[in-house]
Structure formats: C-alpha cells, structure tokens
Design an enzyme around this catalytic site. Structure first.
Site, PDB file in Angstrom:
ATOM      1  N   LYS A 134      44.094 -23.764 -23.324  1.00  0.00           N
ATOM      2  CA  LYS A 134      43.002 -24.575 -22.781  1.00  0.00           C
ATOM      3  C   LYS A 134      42.959 -24.617 -21.251  1.00  0.00           C
ATOM      4  O   LYS A 134      41.883 -24.690 -20.672  1.00  0.00           O
ATOM      5  CB  LYS A 134      43.122 -26.016 -23.298  1.00  0.00           C
ATOM      6  CG  LYS A 134      42.656 -26.195 -24.732  1.00  0.00           C
ATOM      7  CD  LYS A 134      42.890 -27.631 -25.158  1.00  0.00           C
ATOM      8  CE  LYS A 134      41.806 -28.110 -26.073  1.00  0.00           C
ATOM      9  NZ  LYS A 134      41.987 -29.503 -26.494  1.00  0.00           N
ATOM     10  N   ASN A 150      37.589 -26.473 -23.701  1.00  0.00           N
ATOM     11  CA  ASN A 150      37.832 -26.297 -25.141  1.00  0.00           C
ATOM     12  C   ASN A 150      36.715 -25.496 -25.817  1.00  0.00           C
ATOM     13  O   ASN A 150      36.773 -25.245 -27.005  1.00  0.00           O
ATOM     14  CB  ASN A 150      38.060 -27.646 -25.853  1.00  0.00           C
ATOM     15  CG  ASN A 150      36.772 -28.385 -26.150  1.00  0.00           C
ATOM     16  OD1 ASN A 150      35.737 -28.125 -25.547  1.00  0.00           O
ATOM     17  ND2 ASN A 150      36.835 -29.320 -27.076  1.00  0.00           N
ATOM     18  N   ASP A 165      35.917 -32.654 -25.551  1.00  0.00           N
ATOM     19  CA  ASP A 165      36.880 -33.584 -26.163  1.00  0.00           C
ATOM     20  C   ASP A 165      36.541 -35.042 -25.861  1.00  0.00           C
ATOM     21  O   ASP A 165      36.665 -35.908 -26.729  1.00  0.00           O
ATOM     22  CB  ASP A 165      38.308 -33.272 -25.690  1.00  0.00           C
ATOM     23  CG  ASP A 165      38.926 -32.100 -26.440  1.00  0.00           C
ATOM     24  OD1 ASP A 165      38.416 -31.737 -27.517  1.00  0.00           O
ATOM     25  OD2 ASP A 165      39.928 -31.542 -25.945  1.00  0.00           O
ATOM     26  N   GLY A 215      50.536 -41.930 -23.657  1.00  0.00           N
ATOM     27  CA  GLY A 215      50.522 -40.468 -23.550  1.00  0.00           C
ATOM     28  C   GLY A 215      49.771 -40.016 -22.320  1.00  0.00           C
ATOM     29  O   GLY A 215      48.791 -40.654 -21.905  1.00  0.00           O
ATOM     30  N   GLY A 239      49.314 -36.341 -21.754  1.00  0.00           N
ATOM     31  CA  GLY A 239      49.192 -34.893 -21.910  1.00  0.00           C
ATOM     32  C   GLY A 239      47.748 -34.449 -21.738  1.00  0.00           C
ATOM     33  O   GLY A 239      46.917 -35.169 -21.171  1.00  0.00           O
ATOM     34  N   GLY A 240      47.439 -33.267 -22.257  1.00  0.00           N
ATOM     35  CA  GLY A 240      46.107 -32.691 -22.084  1.00  0.00           C
ATOM     36  C   GLY A 240      45.014 -33.554 -22.692  1.00  0.00           C
ATOM     37  O   GLY A 240      43.952 -33.759 -22.081  1.00  0.00           O
TER      38      GLY A 240
HETATM   39  P1  NAP Z   1      50.482 -32.517 -25.017  1.00  0.00           P
HETATM   40  O1  NAP Z   1      49.684 -32.134 -23.815  1.00  0.00           O
HETATM   41  O2  NAP Z   1      51.606 -31.656 -25.450  1.00  0.00           O
HETATM   42  O3  NAP Z   1      51.051 -34.022 -24.760  1.00  0.00           O
HETATM   43  C1  NAP Z   1      51.970 -34.595 -25.649  1.00  0.00           C
HETATM   44  C2  NAP Z   1      52.160 -36.078 -25.303  1.00  0.00           C
HETATM   45  O4  NAP Z   1      53.071 -36.655 -26.265  1.00  0.00           O
HETATM   46  C3  NAP Z   1      52.777 -36.317 -23.918  1.00  0.00           C
HETATM   47  O5  NAP Z   1      52.262 -37.504 -23.379  1.00  0.00           O
HETATM   48  C4  NAP Z   1      54.258 -36.474 -24.268  1.00  0.00           C
HETATM   49  O6  NAP Z   1      55.006 -37.214 -23.326  1.00  0.00           O
HETATM   50  C5  NAP Z   1      54.167 -37.259 -25.556  1.00  0.00           C
HETATM   51  N1  NAP Z   1      55.408 -37.151 -26.311  1.00  0.00           N
HETATM   52  C6  NAP Z   1      55.977 -36.037 -26.839  1.00  0.00           C
HETATM   53  N2  NAP Z   1      57.144 -36.346 -27.447  1.00  0.00           N
HETATM   54  C7  NAP Z   1      57.311 -37.686 -27.288  1.00  0.00           C
HETATM   55  C8  NAP Z   1      58.335 -38.610 -27.694  1.00  0.00           C
HETATM   56  N3  NAP Z   1      59.418 -38.196 -28.392  1.00  0.00           N
HETATM   57  N4  NAP Z   1      58.175 -39.903 -27.375  1.00  0.00           N
HETATM   58  C9  NAP Z   1      57.098 -40.329 -26.675  1.00  0.00           C
HETATM   59  N5  NAP Z   1      56.106 -39.507 -26.260  1.00  0.00           N
HETATM   60  C10 NAP Z   1      56.222 -38.192 -26.561  1.00  0.00           C
HETATM   61  O7  NAP Z   1      49.542 -32.671 -26.299  1.00  0.00           O
HETATM   62  P2  NAP Z   1      47.967 -32.994 -26.354  1.00  0.00           P
HETATM   63  O8  NAP Z   1      47.207 -31.730 -26.343  1.00  0.00           O
HETATM   64  O9  NAP Z   1      47.675 -34.030 -25.326  1.00  0.00           O
HETATM   65  O10 NAP Z   1      47.841 -33.589 -27.841  1.00  0.00           O
HETATM   66  C11 NAP Z   1      48.426 -34.820 -28.180  1.00  0.00           C
HETATM   67  C12 NAP Z   1      48.063 -35.204 -29.598  1.00  0.00           C
HETATM   68  O11 NAP Z   1      46.648 -35.342 -29.698  1.00  0.00           O
HETATM   69  C13 NAP Z   1      48.436 -34.158 -30.644  1.00  0.00           C
HETATM   70  O12 NAP Z   1      48.954 -34.829 -31.763  1.00  0.00           O
HETATM   71  C14 NAP Z   1      47.128 -33.473 -30.977  1.00  0.00           C
HETATM   72  O13 NAP Z   1      47.078 -33.019 -32.316  1.00  0.00           O
HETATM   73  C15 NAP Z   1      46.136 -34.615 -30.792  1.00  0.00           C
HETATM   74  N6  NAP Z   1      44.782 -34.139 -30.434  1.00  0.00           N
HETATM   75  C16 NAP Z   1      43.741 -34.498 -31.254  1.00  0.00           C
HETATM   76  C17 NAP Z   1      42.464 -34.063 -30.942  1.00  0.00           C
HETATM   77  C18 NAP Z   1      41.313 -34.430 -31.841  1.00  0.00           C
HETATM   78  O14 NAP Z   1      40.265 -33.776 -31.785  1.00  0.00           O
HETATM   79  N7  NAP Z   1      41.431 -35.471 -32.637  1.00  0.00           N
HETATM   80  C19 NAP Z   1      42.233 -33.288 -29.791  1.00  0.00           C
HETATM   81  C20 NAP Z   1      43.316 -32.966 -28.970  1.00  0.00           C
HETATM   82  C21 NAP Z   1      44.599 -33.392 -29.306  1.00  0.00           C
HETATM   83  P3  NAP Z   1      55.804 -36.477 -22.131  1.00  0.00           P
HETATM   84  O15 NAP Z   1      54.799 -36.280 -21.041  1.00  0.00           O
HETATM   85  O16 NAP Z   1      56.874 -37.419 -21.781  1.00  0.00           O
HETATM   86  O17 NAP Z   1      56.322 -35.175 -22.687  1.00  0.00           O
END
Ligand code: NAP
Length: 279
Positions: A70, A91, A107, A133, A135-136
C-alpha cells in the site's frame, strides 16, 4: 463478447488468497449485469513495479492494493489524489484511458460509511474518541474522523513513538497516551476504536480493561475476521453498542467499483449475508 466492454479488476497483494474482495466485486458485476471479472493478483515483494506497469497492457480497469504494497505503490503510480497523499498510502488504482495509473485511498470513506450503516445517528463530534493502534489503518481512520469533525482523539499505541509521529499530522486534535494508560484513556469517551491487529484470527485478544468505558460509548473494531472479536464480545456483554470491520471492508470497495465499472454499487442484505458466511 466485446473485449472492449469486458471490465477487468483485481486485488494485488502478498499473500492475497484469503481476500474476500473477489466475492464482493464479482457479486456486483453480476448484480449490475456487467461483463467482467475481479481476480486475485498475488504479487510478491520485489515484483510490484513490473506488475503495475503491466496493468494497462493486460486490459485492467484498475486494482485494489493491499499489504504489503500500500505504501510502496503510492510512489509507483503516476498520480495520487489528495486524500491518499494525506494518508500516505493507496488502496485503489484506476487505469486511465492513456494508461496512466491514478492512486486513491477509500479506507477512510469505508470506515465512516460502515459506522453510519450500522449506527445511523453516529456523530464524530459526540465526545472524545479513543483510538488504539497507530499502523497503516489507523492513519486512514484518524483522517476520516478528523474530516467528520471529531473534537478530541486520544491515540494509544504499544509503540508510543509511532503514535507521536502520527499525531503530529493532527496538531490540536490528537493527543497520545502511553500504552499502559489505555484503560484510563476510556474514561468519558463517546467511542472506542480498535485499529490494532489484536483480536484478529491467529492473534491474542486485545488486552484492555473496559471498566471505565461509558455504557453509551460505541465500540468499533476494524477487524472482520472474526466478525466478533473478543473486544466486541466483551463490550456487547456489558451493554455497549458494537460495530465490526466488515462494513469498512465492503464500503471501501464501492468507490473503487464505481471508478472501474461506472456504477456506485449498493450493499444489499443478501451481499452482507454472503460476506458474513465467507468469514
Ligand atoms: P499494521 O500497520 O501492521 O499495524 C498493526 C498495529 O497493531 C500497530 O499499531 C501495532 O502496534 C499493533 N500491535 C501489533 N501487535 C500488538 C500487540 N501485541 N499489542 C498491542 N498492539 C499491537 O496493520 P494495519 O494495516 O494498520 O491493520 C491493522 C488491523 O486492521 C488488521 O487486523 C487488519 O486486518 C485490519 N484492517 C481492516 C480493514 C477493513 O477494511 N476492515 C482495513 C485495513 C486493516 P506497534 O506500532 O507497537 O507495532
């Protein structure tokens, strides 16, 4: 069949086999009587540039872009709209008539529309919002909440430095708190949003104590596998309204489908049911 009228799109990622997007888009292609197909595009890291430059020659109207591409894809397309630029990731790609690739990010639109579909009286300015959180996905959620008029956002991430960096783009609106304070961050909020991957299938539940969360607060988890995360189960059991991430997934797909196929598709109860059954 007229090949010029055949619409081709897909989802480009790695891994991508688990994606529910083909089910969604191919349903709409059938529903609106279009000729076309939406396919999986497994593209390994390192092959992104070659894959994107091949889209026009292969006759693609465009594609969705998912992890891990992305952010990198944003630098490889010819044009990026202002919203995607602000989020820092794309996306969706639309192939123009001249073969130019235009990047978008739906998104945030999907997130807000998913909330409104589930809870039509939802307002971003109803009170403080706690977002877990950084992240992305969090970036798109924050951008969308800011655009909808949120007044105060408490951002809590395990790695606080990442939250601080993200909050810098929202001076005066987003305040960061250390991960240890996540339980206290819930006092007085109108909404709690989980954008971490904790509670997703294969990961442990989100470790949070909801005791201070007001009962009128809406709890939104952007995860959709499972449909009800342990956080949502816990919140529902104590009386909070809950919204899962399926609405975000389905709604982000609508503007993309419109850009490729010329129809803004609707989410029918039958489609929602099919998607739920696929999870
Ligand atoms: P990402 O960029 O990898 O970010 C992951 C996040 O989770 C970070 O804030 C990370 O914190 C945190 N995290 C990971 N392990 C952890 C732990 N053990 N304890 C506490 N926090 C932890 O992922 P993303 O793309 O943002 O996606 C995040 C979630 O959203 C995923 O489950 C994804 O499936 C979902 N999502 C859903 C949609 C939808 O359309 N519904 C769209 C996008 C994403 P750190 O910074 O400390 O590592």
């Amino acid at each position: 069949m007229d090949e010029k009228k055949f619409g081709l799109a897909g989802v480009l990622g790695w891994p991508v086999a688990h994606s529910r997007s083909p089910l969604l888009h191919n349903y709409w292609i059938r529903q609106y009587g279009l000729q076309g197909s939406y396919v999986l595009l497994p593209v390994a890291p390192g092959n992104l540039q070659a894959a994107l430059s091949g889209l026009p020659a292969l006759g693609f109207a465009g594609c969705n872009v998912t992890q891990p591409h992305k952010v990198e894809a944003m630098a490889l397309v010819h044009e990026v709209d202002a919203n995607a630029r602000a989020i820092g990731a794309i996306n969706t790609i639309v192939v123009g008539p001249d073969g130019a690739l235009r990047g978008m990010n739906n998104d945030g639109f999907g997130y807000i529309q998913g909330l409104i579909d589930a809870s039509p009286d939802w307002r971003a300015d109803a009170g403080p919002i706690a977002v877990l959180g950084a992240g992305g996905a969090a970036r798109a959620v924050l951008m969308a909440l800011a655009q909808r008029g949120a007044k105060e956002i408490r951002l809590v991430n395990r790695t606080q430095d990442k939250a601080v960096a993200l909050a810098a783009a929202f001076a005066g609106l987003v305040r960061t708190l250390p991960w240890e304070s996540r339980h206290e961050a819930l006092a007085d909020v109108a909404m709690l949003v989980n954008t971490t991957n904790q509670g997703m299938h294969g990961n442990p539940p989100l470790d949070i104590d909801l005791r201070l969360l007001p009962l009128h607060a809406l709890v939104s988890d952007i995860i959709y596998v499972p449909l009800e995360t342990p956080l949502l189960t816990q919140a529902r059991a104590r009386g909070n309204r809950t919204v899962n991430g399926l609405g975000m997934l389905m709604n982000q797909a609508r503007p993309a489908f419109q850009a490729w196929f010329g129809v803004l598709p609707e989410i029918s109860p039958e489609l929602r049911h099919l998607m739920e059954q696929s999870i």
